[in-house]
Design an enzyme around this catalytic site. Structure first.
Site, PDB file in Angstrom:
ATOM      1  N   ASP A   8     -44.145  11.127 -46.441  1.00 17.75           N
ATOM      2  CA  ASP A   8     -43.271  10.957 -47.592  1.00 17.75           C
ATOM      3  C   ASP A   8     -42.032  10.203 -47.081  1.00 17.75           C
ATOM      4  O   ASP A   8     -41.777  10.190 -45.868  1.00 17.75           O
ATOM      5  CB  ASP A   8     -42.895  12.339 -48.134  1.00 17.75           C
ATOM      6  N   LEU A   9     -41.281   9.584 -47.953  1.00 18.16           N
ATOM      7  CA  LEU A   9     -40.122   8.797 -47.502  1.00 18.16           C
ATOM      8  C   LEU A   9     -38.802   9.555 -47.689  1.00 18.16           C
ATOM      9  O   LEU A   9     -38.134   9.944 -46.724  1.00 18.16           O
ATOM     10  CB  LEU A   9     -40.078   7.467 -48.276  1.00 18.16           C
ATOM     11  N   ASP A  10     -38.458   9.795 -48.968  1.00 19.20           N
ATOM     12  CA  ASP A  10     -37.159  10.414 -49.280  1.00 19.20           C
ATOM     13  C   ASP A  10     -37.103  11.843 -48.745  1.00 19.20           C
ATOM     14  O   ASP A  10     -37.916  12.684 -49.118  1.00 19.20           O
ATOM     15  CB  ASP A  10     -36.958  10.449 -50.805  1.00 19.20           C
ATOM     16  N   THR A  16     -32.236   9.925 -48.515  1.00 18.15           N
ATOM     17  CA  THR A  16     -31.826   9.213 -49.724  1.00 18.15           C
ATOM     18  C   THR A  16     -31.522  10.170 -50.873  1.00 18.15           C
ATOM     19  O   THR A  16     -31.031   9.726 -51.918  1.00 18.15           O
ATOM     20  CB  THR A  16     -32.936   8.243 -50.173  1.00 18.15           C
ATOM     21  N   LYS A  44     -36.185  16.946 -56.260  1.00 13.90           N
ATOM     22  CA  LYS A  44     -36.764  16.412 -55.027  1.00 13.90           C
ATOM     23  C   LYS A  44     -38.279  16.244 -55.154  1.00 13.90           C
ATOM     24  O   LYS A  44     -38.979  17.174 -55.529  1.00 13.90           O
ATOM     25  CB  LYS A  44     -36.411  17.303 -53.838  1.00 13.90           C
ATOM     26  N   SER A 115     -45.175   7.644 -50.950  1.00 14.93           N
ATOM     27  CA  SER A 115     -43.906   7.966 -51.605  1.00 14.93           C
ATOM     28  C   SER A 115     -44.010   7.844 -53.122  1.00 14.93           C
ATOM     29  O   SER A 115     -44.686   6.961 -53.641  1.00 14.93           O
ATOM     30  CB  SER A 115     -42.821   7.001 -51.103  1.00 14.93           C
ATOM     31  N   ALA A 116     -43.287   8.729 -53.815  1.00 16.33           N
ATOM     32  CA  ALA A 116     -43.228   8.665 -55.281  1.00 16.33           C
ATOM     33  C   ALA A 116     -42.270   7.578 -55.752  1.00 16.33           C
ATOM     34  O   ALA A 116     -42.202   7.271 -56.934  1.00 16.33           O
ATOM     35  CB  ALA A 116     -42.757  10.018 -55.818  1.00 16.33           C
ATOM     36  N   SER A 117     -41.529   6.998 -54.809  1.00 15.19           N
ATOM     37  CA  SER A 117     -40.454   6.078 -55.205  1.00 15.19           C
ATOM     38  C   SER A 117     -40.934   4.644 -55.375  1.00 15.19           C
ATOM     39  O   SER A 117     -41.607   4.084 -54.517  1.00 15.19           O
ATOM     40  CB  SER A 117     -39.343   6.103 -54.156  1.00 15.19           C
ATOM     41  N   LYS A 146     -46.905  13.093 -57.790  1.00 15.48           N
ATOM     42  CA  LYS A 146     -47.076  14.381 -57.114  1.00 15.48           C
ATOM     43  C   LYS A 146     -46.659  15.483 -58.105  1.00 15.48           C
ATOM     44  O   LYS A 146     -45.696  15.258 -58.821  1.00 15.48           O
ATOM     45  CB  LYS A 146     -46.178  14.457 -55.870  1.00 15.48           C
ATOM     46  N   GLU A 170     -44.040  16.213 -45.508  1.00 12.92           N
ATOM     47  CA  GLU A 170     -43.382  16.335 -46.823  1.00 12.92           C
ATOM     48  C   GLU A 170     -42.178  17.268 -46.776  1.00 12.92           C
ATOM     49  O   GLU A 170     -42.185  18.248 -46.054  1.00 12.92           O
ATOM     50  CB  GLU A 170     -44.371  16.933 -47.828  1.00 12.92           C
ATOM     51  N   ASP A 171     -41.177  16.969 -47.606  1.00 11.58           N
ATOM     52  CA  ASP A 171     -40.019  17.870 -47.706  1.00 11.58           C
ATOM     53  C   ASP A 171     -39.970  18.578 -49.057  1.00 11.58           C
ATOM     54  O   ASP A 171     -39.062  19.374 -49.294  1.00 11.58           O
ATOM     55  CB  ASP A 171     -38.708  17.096 -47.500  1.00 11.58           C
TER      56      ASP A 171
HETATM   57  C1  BG6 Z   1     -39.091  10.697 -54.651  1.00 13.92           C
HETATM   58  C2  BG6 Z   1     -37.748  11.390 -54.677  1.00 13.92           C
HETATM   59  O1  BG6 Z   1     -39.409  10.318 -53.353  1.00 13.92           O
HETATM   60  O2  BG6 Z   1     -39.055   9.528 -55.487  1.00 13.92           O
HETATM   61  C3  BG6 Z   1     -37.356  11.712 -56.107  1.00 13.92           C
HETATM   62  O3  BG6 Z   1     -37.824  12.587 -53.916  1.00 13.92           O
HETATM   63  C4  BG6 Z   1     -37.388  10.424 -56.943  1.00 13.92           C
HETATM   64  O4  BG6 Z   1     -36.062  12.285 -56.109  1.00 13.92           O
HETATM   65  C5  BG6 Z   1     -38.760   9.774 -56.847  1.00 13.92           C
HETATM   66  O5  BG6 Z   1     -37.085  10.714 -58.299  1.00 13.92           O
HETATM   67  C6  BG6 Z   1     -38.851   8.455 -57.628  1.00 13.92           C
HETATM   68  O6  BG6 Z   1     -38.002   7.526 -57.030  1.00 13.92           O
HETATM   69  P1  BG6 Z   1     -37.531   6.144 -57.682  1.00 13.92           P
HETATM   70  O7  BG6 Z   1     -36.803   5.451 -56.558  1.00 13.92           O
HETATM   71  O8  BG6 Z   1     -38.782   5.415 -58.083  1.00 13.92           O
HETATM   72  O9  BG6 Z   1     -36.677   6.463 -58.859  1.00 13.92           O
HETATM   73 MG    MG Z   2     -39.356  13.740 -50.337  1.00 11.60          MG
END
Ligand code: BG6
Ligand code: MG
Length: 219
Positions: A8-10, A16, A44, A115-117, A146, A170-171
């Protein structure tokens, strides 16, 4: 046997969460309420739109906005967030992360980001760690967030590994559950009680090695 480590990233490789929090708090403030750091814990690992719903509920504003208004609010928050992460430097990589990634690759184990981001590629580029990954799966590539296992299953597939031979770092609780649903073992990173369902838990990567990982998984 471990074929791929999926990270996982964040909150695992970079901190972040503080930038997500500052941007959500600014949105809450524009909406007229205070969003506390304690409430922020629930965001998170959660996708952007699901995070917005949690935020609006915290402010007593659930169901008050149209889908288009919510899209605009999420975009506003993301604009501030992107401003923060665009200024990130390699100094913001969490302690021990680069050394551990090198250790993993030296051991012949593949690496993937899960990553979900949607901002993951930007963060990898700003912090200079993009080159450490054989595959990158980000929030823009998956249709379900996730705790759905899709993000990790894609990481396994892209690196040619069976799920049972993957280990997820993962955190967040949603991520530990996603790993379990994918049929993967997991390492919870941090001290949160929410990580209790992980296969094993480490406080961070500072002294962690592939040797120790293998030993812990054999227990
Ligand atoms: C996850 C974070 O990695 O990504 C969440 O832990 C965040 O807090 C999610 O909402 C989505 O990220 P982004 O950058 O696409 O808004
Ligand atoms: Mg995370």
């Amino acid at each position: 046997m471990i074929s791929t480590c999926i990270f996982d990233l964040d909150g695992v490789l970079v901190d972040t969460a503080k930038y997500h929090y500052l941007a959500w708090r600014k949105l809450a403030s524009q909406l007229g309420f205070d969003f506390t750091e304690r409430r922020n814990e629930a965001l998170k690992g959660v996708s952007r739109m699901a995070s917005l719903d949690i935020l609006l509920s915290a402010g007593g504003m659930a169901d008050r906005f149209t889908a288009a208004e919510k899209q605009e609010m999420a975009a506003r928050k993301n604009g501030w967030y992107v401003d923060y992460v665009s200024r990130m430097t390699p100094d913001e990589i969490l302690p021990g992360v680069v050394r551990f990634l090198e250790d993993v690759r030296r051991a012949g184990i593949k690496t993937a980001l899960g990553s979900a981001s949607r901002n993951a590629p930007l963060i990898l580029e700003r912090t200079g760690i993009a080159g450490y990954f054989d595959a990158v799966v980000d929030g823009g590539m998956v249709s379900t967030a996730k705790p759905d296992p899709q993000v990790f299953l894609m990481g396994a597939e892209l690196t040619g590994a069976e799920p049972a031979a993957c280990v997820v770092f993962e955190d967040a609780e949603a991520g530990i559950e996603a790993a379990a649903r994918a049929g993967m073992r997991s390492v919870g990173v941090g001290t949160s009680k929410a990580l209790s369902r992980a296969t094993t838990i480490i406080p961070g990567f500072e002294t962690f090695t592939v040797n120790e990982l293998t030993q812990r998984l054999e227990q």
